[in-house]
Design an enzyme around this catalytic site. Structure first.
Site, PDB file in Angstrom:
ATOM      1  N   LYS A  42       0.842  -1.200   0.000  1.00 52.24           N
ATOM      2  CA  LYS A  42       0.000   0.000   0.000  1.00 52.24           C
ATOM      3  C   LYS A  42       0.878   1.252   0.000  1.00 52.24           C
ATOM      4  O   LYS A  42       2.086   1.158   0.230  1.00 52.24           O
ATOM      5  CB  LYS A  42      -0.909  -0.019   1.236  1.00 52.24           C
ATOM      6  CG  LYS A  42      -0.123   0.024   2.539  1.00 52.24           C
ATOM      7  CD  LYS A  42      -0.960  -0.392   3.738  1.00 52.24           C
ATOM      8  CE  LYS A  42      -0.139  -0.270   5.010  1.00 52.24           C
ATOM      9  NZ  LYS A  42      -0.724  -1.008   6.118  1.00 52.24           N
ATOM     10  N   ARG A 140      -9.747   0.036  15.831  1.00 55.70           N
ATOM     11  CA  ARG A 140      -9.842   0.852  14.616  1.00 55.70           C
ATOM     12  C   ARG A 140     -10.908   0.235  13.726  1.00 55.70           C
ATOM     13  O   ARG A 140     -12.080   0.420  13.967  1.00 55.70           O
ATOM     14  CB  ARG A 140      -8.457   0.928  13.955  1.00 55.70           C
ATOM     15  CG  ARG A 140      -8.281   2.033  12.959  1.00 55.70           C
ATOM     16  CD  ARG A 140      -6.871   2.136  12.438  1.00 55.70           C
ATOM     17  NE  ARG A 140      -6.393   0.909  11.774  1.00 55.70           N
ATOM     18  CZ  ARG A 140      -5.219   0.773  11.201  1.00 55.70           C
ATOM     19  NH1 ARG A 140      -4.356   1.769  11.205  1.00 55.70           N
ATOM     20  NH2 ARG A 140      -4.864  -0.344  10.613  1.00 55.70           N
ATOM     21  N   TYR A 273      14.485  32.673   5.120  1.00 54.42           N
ATOM     22  CA  TYR A 273      13.237  33.234   5.661  1.00 54.42           C
ATOM     23  C   TYR A 273      13.300  33.337   7.186  1.00 54.42           C
ATOM     24  O   TYR A 273      13.712  32.395   7.864  1.00 54.42           O
ATOM     25  CB  TYR A 273      12.064  32.328   5.304  1.00 54.42           C
ATOM     26  CG  TYR A 273      11.609  32.414   3.864  1.00 54.42           C
ATOM     27  CD1 TYR A 273      11.197  33.625   3.308  1.00 54.42           C
ATOM     28  CD2 TYR A 273      11.576  31.270   3.080  1.00 54.42           C
ATOM     29  CE1 TYR A 273      10.762  33.689   1.990  1.00 54.42           C
ATOM     30  CE2 TYR A 273      11.133  31.326   1.755  1.00 54.42           C
ATOM     31  CZ  TYR A 273      10.730  32.543   1.224  1.00 54.42           C
ATOM     32  OH  TYR A 273      10.293  32.589  -0.073  1.00 54.42           O
ATOM     33  N   MET A 321      10.528  26.049   0.210  1.00 50.96           N
ATOM     34  CA  MET A 321       9.789  25.116  -0.642  1.00 50.96           C
ATOM     35  C   MET A 321      10.733  24.310  -1.519  1.00 50.96           C
ATOM     36  O   MET A 321      10.584  23.103  -1.687  1.00 50.96           O
ATOM     37  CB  MET A 321       8.792  25.906  -1.501  1.00 50.96           C
ATOM     38  CG  MET A 321       7.783  25.048  -2.227  1.00 50.96           C
ATOM     39  SD  MET A 321       6.659  26.024  -3.219  1.00 50.96           S
ATOM     40  CE  MET A 321       5.614  26.777  -1.992  1.00 50.96           C
TER      41      MET A 321
END
Ligand SMILES: *Cc1c(COP(=O)(O)O)cnc(C)c1O
Length: 382
Positions: A42, A140, A273, A321
């Protein structure tokens, strides 16, 4: 082999070692004794590429594969994977036709799903093996232990469905010192004992994830469902020492980038930043074209290091980023534009493990592998 996607010319690359995946699979198989192995692929193989991983594990003798949703199973079938594919979550009326069409193995948690399945299977003239998932302590997904007998009876009575197996999931098998796994396993055994006479001979009982497989071998039963161990990490999140001579898992993923600029700045220079880091001395900096959009999260600022020339260089200032700054003032040797920087994995004699990155990120290796692997171009090496 290079993945043909738009990212394939990026300077940031995730390398996946096929030999490490094979090594880890065979280590898991040795642990499982003769029991079946269902690699969990998965989340695009925990970031390692679902199709590629499934092919590698299938060639090594995997017995089945585990995915979350039906659409993932369809992708595996279209890639030629023929082993049983278990769809662990998201069995809904609209996904049932896909499950049946692609001969996927549904995991059911209630009678509503069963009647939907049965009706569709009969319409398509099929008989589908279903697995019942019971919640014996995970809290769950799943049916309650006392509902298992009713579901098993319903499966026996309904046309188009037959019982393939019963499964549950451990919440704490990564904790070797906890009694929880023993308790949960005891409850699972009680559930099974309660329906013993109703089970087909080939009923596949399974509960062990990587933690169960590696640390609680008696829980393996008919099949183990390892995920993280196949990708080279121990579920407890530290490098498990192991016994003398014991084979160890190998981290299959390596994440690297290249230095795009080397600069020297005077003492007192604020970096990036927020100017959160101010140099206290004349500093040599290497600029890397990697950032939070690649999964190199802001949380890593001031904590992480990268490997350059086999040496550790700390990340300084905020991660942006697309850019990260590392301080290479103390790295021996001349750093040049184009040099490789390793964000996770080995270079020279040093290694930055997924668990180390996870600790810097306040998370677990699973999340690190998904982030790095699924956000960057992957290359498979032999
Ligand atoms: C993801 C998953 C696993 C594998 O867990 P690991 O800790 O990665 O070994 C096993 N069983 C189920 C039901 C899962 O969802």
């Amino acid at each position: 082999m290079t993945e043909r996607n738009a990212l394939s010319s990026s300077l940031n690359r995730v390398e996946i070692s096929r030999s490490a995946l094979r090594h880890n699979f065979n280590l898991c198989r040795a642990r499982a004794g003769g029991a079946r192995i269902m690699p969990m692929v998965k989340a695009d193989g925990y970031g390692h590429g679902m199709i590629e991983c499934a092919r590698i594990f299938a060639a090594e003798g995997a017995d089945a594969f585990g995915v979350a949703e039906a659409c993932e199973g369809r992708v595996l079938r279209e890639a030629g994977i023929e082993e049983p594919v278990f769809v662990l979550v998201g069995l809904m009326p609209e996904t049932i036709p896909e499950i049946l069409h692609y001969r996927l193995t549904p995991v059911v948690v209630d009678g509503l799903q069963l009647t939907d399945l049965s009706r569709n299977a009969v319409e398509m003239d099929l008989e589908v093996g279903v697995h019942v998932k019971t919640d014996v302590g995970m809290g769950r997904q799943g049916c309650l232990p006392e509902e298992v007998a009713g579901l098993v009876r319903q499966i026996t009575d309904l046309p188009g469905v037959r019982l393939g197996g019963i499964m549950a999931h451990f919440p704490m098998a990564d904790d070797v010192d906890s009694d929880n796994t023993m308790e949960v396993f005891g409850r699972f055994q009680q559930v099974v004992a309660g329906v013993e006479g109703m089970l087909p001979e080939d009923c596949c009982l399974n509960i062990a994830n990587s933690g169960g497989l590696l640390h609680f071998g008696f829980t393996i039963l008919n099949m183990a469902r390892p995920g993280i161990a196949l990708y080279g990490c121990y579920p407890e999140g530290k490098n498990h020492q192991g016994r003398e001579g014991e084979q160890r898992l190998q981290l299959a993923m390596r994440f690297s980038t290249r230095v795009i600029q080397v600069r020297t700045v005077p003492a007192g220079t604020g970096l990036g930043y927020g100017q959160t880091f101010v140099t206290s001395r004349q500093s040599r900096l290497a600029v890397l074209p990697v950032g939070y959009k690649d999964g190199y999260l802001r949380r890593l600022a001031g904590r992480a290091a990268v490997l350059i020339h086999g040496q550790r260089a700390p990340v300084v200032g905020r991660i942006s980023m697309n850019l990260t700054i590392v301080d290479v003032t103390d790295v021996v040797g001349e750093i040049r534009r184009g040099d490789e920087a390793v964000l996770m994995g080995s270079q020279g004699d040093d290694l930055i493990s997924a668990d180390e990155v996870a600790a810097w990120m306040d998370t677990i290796s699973y999340e690190v592998l998904c982030l790095f692997g699924n956000l960057n171009a992957r290359y498979y090496i032999s």
